[in-house]
Design an enzyme around this catalytic site. Structure first.
Site, mmCIF file in Angstrom:
data_model
loop_
_atom_site.group_PDB
_atom_site.id
_atom_site.type_symbol
_atom_site.label_atom_id
_atom_site.label_comp_id
_atom_site.label_asym_id
_atom_site.label_seq_id
_atom_site.Cartn_x
_atom_site.Cartn_y
_atom_site.Cartn_z
ATOM 1 N N LYS A 9 -16.563 30.841 3.084
ATOM 2 C CA LYS A 9 -16.795 29.849 2.338
ATOM 3 C C LYS A 9 -15.677 28.201 1.986
ATOM 4 O O LYS A 9 -15.154 28.793 2.774
ATOM 5 C CB LYS A 9 -16.734 30.715 0.960
ATOM 6 C CG LYS A 9 -17.431 31.706 0.920
ATOM 7 C CD LYS A 9 -17.318 32.717 -0.200
ATOM 8 C CE LYS A 9 -18.341 33.884 -0.364
ATOM 9 N NZ LYS A 9 -18.428 34.594 -1.952
ATOM 10 N N TYR A 49 -28.415 34.928 -0.171
ATOM 11 C CA TYR A 49 -27.814 35.400 -1.474
ATOM 12 C C TYR A 49 -29.410 35.619 -2.675
ATOM 13 O O TYR A 49 -29.406 36.292 -3.807
ATOM 14 C CB TYR A 49 -27.583 34.730 -2.529
ATOM 15 C CG TYR A 49 -25.505 34.756 -2.221
ATOM 16 C CD1 TYR A 49 -25.129 35.363 -1.825
ATOM 17 C CD2 TYR A 49 -25.548 33.552 -2.347
ATOM 18 C CE1 TYR A 49 -23.662 35.811 -1.362
ATOM 19 C CE2 TYR A 49 -23.686 33.300 -1.548
ATOM 20 C CZ TYR A 49 -23.833 34.313 -1.182
ATOM 21 O OH TYR A 49 -21.786 34.604 -0.649
ATOM 22 N N PHE A 57 -24.186 34.860 -12.502
ATOM 23 C CA PHE A 57 -23.037 34.176 -11.532
ATOM 24 C C PHE A 57 -24.054 33.714 -10.799
ATOM 25 O O PHE A 57 -23.005 32.981 -9.425
ATOM 26 C CB PHE A 57 -21.779 35.493 -11.064
ATOM 27 C CG PHE A 57 -22.560 36.266 -10.276
ATOM 28 C CD1 PHE A 57 -22.684 36.427 -9.208
ATOM 29 C CD2 PHE A 57 -22.143 37.651 -10.837
ATOM 30 C CE1 PHE A 57 -23.215 37.458 -8.018
ATOM 31 C CE2 PHE A 57 -23.018 38.839 -9.843
ATOM 32 C CZ PHE A 57 -23.263 38.177 -8.551
ATOM 33 N N ARG A 85 -15.210 44.038 6.519
ATOM 34 C CA ARG A 85 -15.472 44.279 4.977
ATOM 35 C C ARG A 85 -14.118 44.886 4.757
ATOM 36 O O ARG A 85 -13.859 44.453 3.898
ATOM 37 C CB ARG A 85 -16.802 45.344 4.977
ATOM 38 C CG ARG A 85 -18.498 44.914 4.776
ATOM 39 C CD ARG A 85 -18.848 43.682 3.541
ATOM 40 N NE ARG A 85 -18.822 44.352 2.561
ATOM 41 C CZ ARG A 85 -19.335 43.849 1.118
ATOM 42 N NH1 ARG A 85 -19.729 42.635 1.472
ATOM 43 N NH2 ARG A 85 -19.182 43.865 -0.099
ATOM 44 N N THR A 91 -14.705 42.659 -3.850
ATOM 45 C CA THR A 91 -15.008 41.798 -4.273
ATOM 46 C C THR A 91 -14.295 40.564 -5.137
ATOM 47 O O THR A 91 -13.535 39.143 -5.092
ATOM 48 C CB THR A 91 -16.437 41.415 -4.615
ATOM 49 O OG1 THR A 91 -17.214 42.375 -4.046
ATOM 50 C CG2 THR A 91 -17.184 40.646 -5.232
ATOM 51 N N ARG A 102 -8.453 38.553 1.474
ATOM 52 C CA ARG A 102 -8.820 38.393 -0.475
ATOM 53 C C ARG A 102 -7.851 39.326 -0.830
ATOM 54 O O ARG A 102 -6.557 38.178 -1.605
ATOM 55 C CB ARG A 102 -9.993 39.116 -1.085
ATOM 56 C CG ARG A 102 -11.333 38.449 -0.466
ATOM 57 C CD ARG A 102 -12.529 38.809 -0.920
ATOM 58 N NE ARG A 102 -13.511 38.672 -0.819
ATOM 59 C CZ ARG A 102 -14.952 39.227 -0.928
ATOM 60 N NH1 ARG A 102 -15.651 40.610 -0.571
ATOM 61 N NH2 ARG A 102 -15.972 38.579 -0.663
ATOM 62 N N ASN A 112 -13.894 32.972 -3.161
ATOM 63 C CA ASN A 112 -13.095 34.865 -2.789
ATOM 64 C C ASN A 112 -13.062 34.286 -1.184
ATOM 65 O O ASN A 112 -12.959 35.274 -0.138
ATOM 66 C CB ASN A 112 -13.322 35.680 -3.125
ATOM 67 C CG ASN A 112 -14.962 35.841 -3.264
ATOM 68 O OD1 ASN A 112 -15.357 34.914 -2.686
ATOM 69 N ND2 ASN A 112 -15.848 37.130 -3.702
ATOM 70 N N HIS A 115 -17.036 35.823 3.196
ATOM 71 C CA HIS A 115 -18.302 36.572 3.370
ATOM 72 C C HIS A 115 -18.831 36.701 4.236
ATOM 73 O O HIS A 115 -18.952 37.290 5.362
ATOM 74 C CB HIS A 115 -20.035 35.589 2.716
ATOM 75 C CG HIS A 115 -20.688 36.290 3.442
ATOM 76 N ND1 HIS A 115 -21.870 37.175 1.982
ATOM 77 C CD2 HIS A 115 -21.704 37.087 3.630
ATOM 78 C CE1 HIS A 115 -22.681 37.882 2.544
ATOM 79 N NE2 HIS A 115 -22.790 38.188 3.950
ATOM 80 N N GLU A 126 -28.972 38.270 7.858
ATOM 81 C CA GLU A 126 -28.547 36.710 7.171
ATOM 82 C C GLU A 126 -28.360 36.413 8.441
ATOM 83 O O GLU A 126 -28.113 35.118 8.845
ATOM 84 C CB GLU A 126 -27.082 37.487 6.354
ATOM 85 C CG GLU A 126 -27.007 38.045 5.405
ATOM 86 C CD GLU A 126 -26.287 38.909 4.803
ATOM 87 O OE1 GLU A 126 -25.561 39.153 5.536
ATOM 88 O OE2 GLU A 126 -26.243 38.973 3.226
HETATM 89 P P1 IDP Z 1 -19.426 40.696 -2.232
HETATM 90 O O1 IDP Z 1 -19.347 38.838 -1.014
HETATM 91 O O2 IDP Z 1 -17.907 41.323 -1.798
HETATM 92 O O3 IDP Z 1 -20.665 40.921 -0.753
HETATM 93 P P2 IDP Z 1 -21.678 40.507 -3.341
HETATM 94 O O4 IDP Z 1 -21.293 41.739 -5.063
HETATM 95 O O5 IDP Z 1 -22.528 40.852 -3.140
HETATM 96 O O6 IDP Z 1 -20.273 40.433 -3.299
HETATM 97 O O7 IDP Z 1 -21.303 39.143 -4.629
HETATM 98 C C1 IDP Z 1 -21.652 37.774 -3.809
HETATM 99 C C2 IDP Z 1 -20.521 36.652 -4.277
HETATM 100 O O8 IDP Z 1 -20.822 36.615 -5.511
HETATM 101 C C3 IDP Z 1 -19.198 36.968 -4.100
HETATM 102 O O9 IDP Z 1 -18.732 37.529 -3.096
HETATM 103 C C4 IDP Z 1 -18.960 36.503 -5.566
HETATM 104 O O10 IDP Z 1 -18.472 35.041 -4.652
HETATM 105 C C5 IDP Z 1 -19.503 36.100 -6.211
HETATM 106 N N1 IDP Z 1 -19.432 37.708 -7.830
HETATM 107 C C6 IDP Z 1 -19.962 38.478 -7.371
HETATM 108 N N2 IDP Z 1 -19.609 39.119 -8.796
HETATM 109 C C7 IDP Z 1 -19.008 38.187 -9.498
HETATM 110 C C8 IDP Z 1 -19.144 38.095 -10.536
HETATM 111 O O11 IDP Z 1 -18.629 39.335 -11.887
HETATM 112 N N3 IDP Z 1 -18.299 36.722 -11.274
HETATM 113 C C9 IDP Z 1 -18.617 35.856 -10.988
HETATM 114 N N4 IDP Z 1 -18.686 35.832 -9.512
HETATM 115 C C10 IDP Z 1 -19.389 36.787 -8.739
HETATM 116 MG MG MG Z 2 -22.897 41.269 -0.846
#
Ligand code: IDP
Ligand code: MG
Length: 150
Positions: A9, A49, A57, A85, A91, A102, A112, A115, A126
């Protein structure tokens, strides 16, 4: 052999952590099958996404991922989806275990670093958003032949 999509990212690129993160994935035994640097468009961000449309968010997430260039990669290896993962960590970096990308290198959920696709179905979808089939290396076809011929 399984494949997954990894995105480094904007924060990873801006902080100069692309090499460190790629290195961790390579040292794990995973292989790079494709890689490019790009600025994600609003449209690509929405498609990538799609599962998160409407979440609180989502707007911030799209704004962030389109804010500056990222590195997109296809990563290959046995159980690549799960191994990536696990290597990424959960996350929210504040909950991610030390030893994970992370958990070692990030602090906030909005930044973070990385992805990784969450299933083989997501990975397939994807990868197709970021790469055409001809851009993805086939190790048996492309690399082995190169070694033999050189
Ligand atoms: P992942 O990246 O670990 O798969 P996902 O739930 O798919 O997590 O969410 C995608 C991205 O959205 C996360 O990597 C993070 O950057 C952002 N995100 C997810 N949940 C939140 C939140 O509660 N607040 C702010 N950003 C979030
Ligand atoms: Mg995800």
């Amino acid at each position: 052999m399984d494949r997954t999509l990894v995105l480094l990212k904007p924060d990873a690129v801006q902080r100069g952590l692309a090499g460190e993160i790629i290195s961790r994935l390579e040292r794990r035994g995973l292989k790079l099958a494709a890689m490019k640097m790009l600025l994600v468009t609003e449209e690509l961000a929405h498609r990538h996404y799609a599962d998160h449309v409407g979440k609180p968010f989502f707007v911030g997430l799209v704004k962030f991922i389109t804010s500056s260039p990222i590195v997109a990669m296809v990563i290959e290896g046995e159980n690549a989806v799960d191994v990536v993962r696990n290597t990424m960590g959960v996350t929210s970096p504040s909950d991610a275990s030390p030893g994970t990308i992370r958990g070692d290198l990030a602090l906030t959920i909005g930044a973070n670093l990385i992805h990784g696709s969450d299933s083989t179905e997501s990975a397939k979808r994807e990868i197709g958003l970021f790469f055409s089939p001809g851009e993805v290396i086939d190790y048996t076809r492309d690399i082995d032949r190169w070694i033999i011929e050189s």
